[in-house]
Design a protein around this motif. Structure first.
Motif, mmCIF file in Angstrom:
data_model
loop_
_atom_site.group_PDB
_atom_site.id
_atom_site.type_symbol
_atom_site.label_atom_id
_atom_site.label_comp_id
_atom_site.label_asym_id
_atom_site.label_seq_id
_atom_site.Cartn_x
_atom_site.Cartn_y
_atom_site.Cartn_z
ATOM 1 N N SER A 1 0.834 -1.201 0.000
ATOM 2 C CA SER A 1 0.000 0.000 0.000
ATOM 3 C C SER A 1 0.871 1.254 0.000
ATOM 4 O O SER A 1 1.946 1.281 0.591
ATOM 5 C CB SER A 1 -0.935 -0.002 1.206
ATOM 6 N N LYS A 2 0.390 2.291 -0.696
ATOM 7 C CA LYS A 2 1.146 3.540 -0.811
ATOM 8 C C LYS A 2 0.232 4.738 -0.604
ATOM 9 O O LYS A 2 -0.969 4.670 -0.833
ATOM 10 C CB LYS A 2 1.792 3.643 -2.193
ATOM 11 N N ARG A 3 0.842 5.839 -0.215
ATOM 12 C CA ARG A 3 0.188 7.135 -0.082
ATOM 13 C C ARG A 3 1.052 8.146 -0.835
ATOM 14 O O ARG A 3 2.211 8.342 -0.483
ATOM 15 C CB ARG A 3 0.080 7.586 1.385
ATOM 16 N N ILE B 1 4.907 1.691 5.925
ATOM 17 C CA ILE B 1 6.009 0.975 6.569
ATOM 18 C C ILE B 1 5.518 0.352 7.865
ATOM 19 O O ILE B 1 5.105 1.061 8.786
ATOM 20 C CB ILE B 1 7.202 1.905 6.864
ATOM 21 N N GLU B 2 5.571 -0.976 7.917
ATOM 22 C CA GLU B 2 5.276 -1.689 9.157
ATOM 23 C C GLU B 2 6.557 -1.751 9.972
ATOM 24 O O GLU B 2 7.621 -2.042 9.438
ATOM 25 C CB GLU B 2 4.777 -3.093 8.852
ATOM 26 N N PHE C 1 4.383 -12.361 17.504
ATOM 27 C CA PHE C 1 3.264 -12.366 16.572
ATOM 28 C C PHE C 1 2.296 -11.274 16.991
ATOM 29 O O PHE C 1 2.336 -10.783 18.101
ATOM 30 C CB PHE C 1 2.561 -13.728 16.597
ATOM 31 N N GLY C 2 1.422 -10.957 16.120
ATOM 32 C CA GLY C 2 0.436 -9.945 16.455
ATOM 33 C C GLY C 2 0.465 -8.818 15.461
ATOM 34 O O GLY C 2 1.148 -8.864 14.436
ATOM 35 N N LYS C 3 -0.260 -7.805 15.788
ATOM 36 C CA LYS C 3 -0.374 -6.660 14.905
ATOM 37 C C LYS C 3 0.723 -5.650 15.239
ATOM 38 O O LYS C 3 0.837 -5.194 16.375
ATOM 39 C CB LYS C 3 -1.749 -6.042 15.078
ATOM 40 N N PHE C 4 1.525 -5.309 14.241
ATOM 41 C CA PHE C 4 2.574 -4.312 14.406
ATOM 42 C C PHE C 4 2.083 -2.990 13.828
ATOM 43 O O PHE C 4 1.260 -2.963 12.919
ATOM 44 C CB PHE C 4 3.860 -4.751 13.695
ATOM 45 N N PRO C 5 2.593 -1.868 14.317
ATOM 46 C CA PRO C 5 2.154 -0.574 13.801
ATOM 47 C C PRO C 5 2.572 -0.379 12.348
ATOM 48 O O PRO C 5 3.654 -0.795 11.939
ATOM 49 C CB PRO C 5 2.845 0.431 14.722
ATOM 50 N N VAL C 6 1.699 0.274 11.591
ATOM 51 C CA VAL C 6 1.977 0.600 10.195
ATOM 52 C C VAL C 6 1.938 2.119 10.060
ATOM 53 O O VAL C 6 0.908 2.746 10.312
ATOM 54 C CB VAL C 6 0.963 -0.061 9.234
ATOM 55 N N TYR C 7 3.067 2.692 9.693
ATOM 56 C CA TYR C 7 3.187 4.134 9.509
ATOM 57 C C TYR C 7 2.817 4.484 8.073
ATOM 58 O O TYR C 7 3.157 3.756 7.140
ATOM 59 C CB TYR C 7 4.615 4.590 9.812
ATOM 60 N N ARG C 8 2.134 5.619 7.910
ATOM 61 C CA ARG C 8 1.686 6.063 6.594
ATOM 62 C C ARG C 8 2.204 7.472 6.323
ATOM 63 O O ARG C 8 2.320 8.287 7.226
ATOM 64 C CB ARG C 8 0.162 6.030 6.529
ATOM 65 N N TRP C 9 2.459 7.727 5.059
ATOM 66 C CA TRP C 9 2.943 9.029 4.623
ATOM 67 C C TRP C 9 1.808 10.054 4.702
ATOM 68 O O TRP C 9 0.712 9.810 4.204
ATOM 69 C CB TRP C 9 3.471 8.916 3.194
ATOM 70 N N ASP C 10 2.081 11.206 5.309
ATOM 71 C CA ASP C 10 1.055 12.253 5.403
ATOM 72 C C ASP C 10 1.376 13.470 4.535
ATOM 73 O O ASP C 10 0.741 14.507 4.651
ATOM 74 C CB ASP C 10 0.853 12.689 6.856
ATOM 75 N N GLY C 11 2.373 13.355 3.671
ATOM 76 C CA GLY C 11 2.779 14.460 2.826
ATOM 77 C C GLY C 11 4.053 15.145 3.302
ATOM 78 O O GLY C 11 4.705 15.853 2.550
ATOM 79 N N LYS C 12 4.410 14.915 4.572
ATOM 80 C CA LYS C 12 5.620 15.518 5.138
ATOM 81 C C LYS C 12 6.495 14.502 5.853
ATOM 82 O O LYS C 12 7.700 14.644 5.903
ATOM 83 C CB LYS C 12 5.251 16.621 6.128
ATOM 84 N N TYR D 1 6.240 10.258 8.055
ATOM 85 C CA TYR D 1 5.467 9.055 8.346
ATOM 86 C C TYR D 1 4.813 9.205 9.717
ATOM 87 O O TYR D 1 5.470 9.619 10.681
ATOM 88 C CB TYR D 1 6.363 7.811 8.322
ATOM 89 N N ILE D 2 3.537 8.891 9.798
ATOM 90 C CA ILE D 2 2.775 8.997 11.038
ATOM 91 C C ILE D 2 1.975 7.719 11.262
ATOM 92 O O ILE D 2 1.718 6.960 10.314
ATOM 93 C CB ILE D 2 1.824 10.205 11.037
ATOM 94 N N LEU D 3 1.565 7.515 12.496
ATOM 95 C CA LEU D 3 0.633 6.429 12.798
ATOM 96 C C LEU D 3 -0.776 6.971 12.621
ATOM 97 O O LEU D 3 -1.135 7.974 13.236
ATOM 98 C CB LEU D 3 0.795 5.955 14.247
ATOM 99 N N PRO D 4 -1.583 6.346 11.757
ATOM 100 C CA PRO D 4 -2.958 6.834 11.595
ATOM 101 C C PRO D 4 -3.758 6.584 12.865
ATOM 102 O O PRO D 4 -3.501 5.641 13.602
ATOM 103 C CB PRO D 4 -3.492 6.023 10.419
ATOM 104 N N ARG D 5 -4.729 7.412 13.102
ATOM 105 C CA ARG D 5 -5.572 7.272 14.302
ATOM 106 C C ARG D 5 -6.713 6.350 14.045
ATOM 107 O O ARG D 5 -7.189 6.110 13.050
ATOM 108 C CB ARG D 5 -6.093 8.620 14.727
#
Length: 139
Positions: free
Chosen positions: A107-109, A115-116, A122-133, A135-139
Motif C-alpha cells: 500500500s502507498k500514499r 512501513i510496518e 506475533f500480532g499486529k505491528f504498527p503501520v506508519y503512513r505518509w502524510d505528505g511531510k 510518516y505517522i501512525l494513523p488514528r
C-alpha cells in the motif's frame, strides 16, 4: 508485504555526506570513527554501530537514507532502531524514527509505501503512513 532488503550503500556517499546523514539522524562519531546513537559501556556482543543504507522509496530518482543501529541492551528484543531520512534543499530531514525492523508494504500514499515496524513475536505491528511531510501512525 515486501521484506525490506537493502544492500549497505554507505560507500555511495562521500565522508562529508555520511557525516551529515548521521548528524541529522542523531548519531555522534565515536573515538573509533564509528557512528553511535545508543551508548553501551562496555559494548555488548549484540551491538552494531550506525550504518547507512540508501533506497529510493517514492520513485523520484533520489534515494532516501535508512540509518540503522543494533543493540539488545538499547532496543530490547527487537534489537534494532532506525531513522529514515530524505534530502531536501535544506539538507537531510527525518521522516520516521522508530525502534523495530521496517517492512515496506504494498500500500502507498502519494507514491510512498506504508512501513510496518515490527520485531519478534506475533500480532499486529504498527503501520506508519505518509502524510505528505513525514510518516505517522494513523488514528
Amino acid at each position: 508485504m515486501t521484506l525490506l532488503a537493502m544492500p549497505t550503500a554507505q560507500a555511495e556517499l562521500t565522508p562529508a555526506e555520511q557525516a551529515a546523514v548521521f548528524k541529522a539522524a542523531g548519531f555522534k562519531q565515536g573515538a573509533e570513527g564509528r557512528y553511535i546513537r545508543c551508548e553501551e559501556d562496555p559494548p555488548t556482543l549484540s551491538y552494531s554501530p550506525g550504518r547507512i543504507e540508501m533506497e529510493d522509496l517514492n520513485g523520484d530518482g533520489q534515494p532516501e537514507a535508512w540509518v540503522k543501529e543494533g543493540s539488545l541492551f538499547c532496543y530490547g528484543n527487537t534489537g534494532e532502531a532506525f531513522v529514515l531520512l530524505n534530502k531536501g534543499a535544506g539538507g537531510w530531514r527525518v521522516l520516521l524514527d522508530a525502534v523495530g525492523v521496517p517492512t515496506l508494504q504494498q500500500s502507498k500514499r502519494s507514491g510512498w509505501p506504508d512501513i510496518e515496524v515490527g520485531g519478534p513475536g506475533f500480532g499486529k505491528f504498527p503501520v506508519y503512513r505518509w502524510d505528505g511531510k513525514a510518516y505517522i501512525l494513523p488514528r
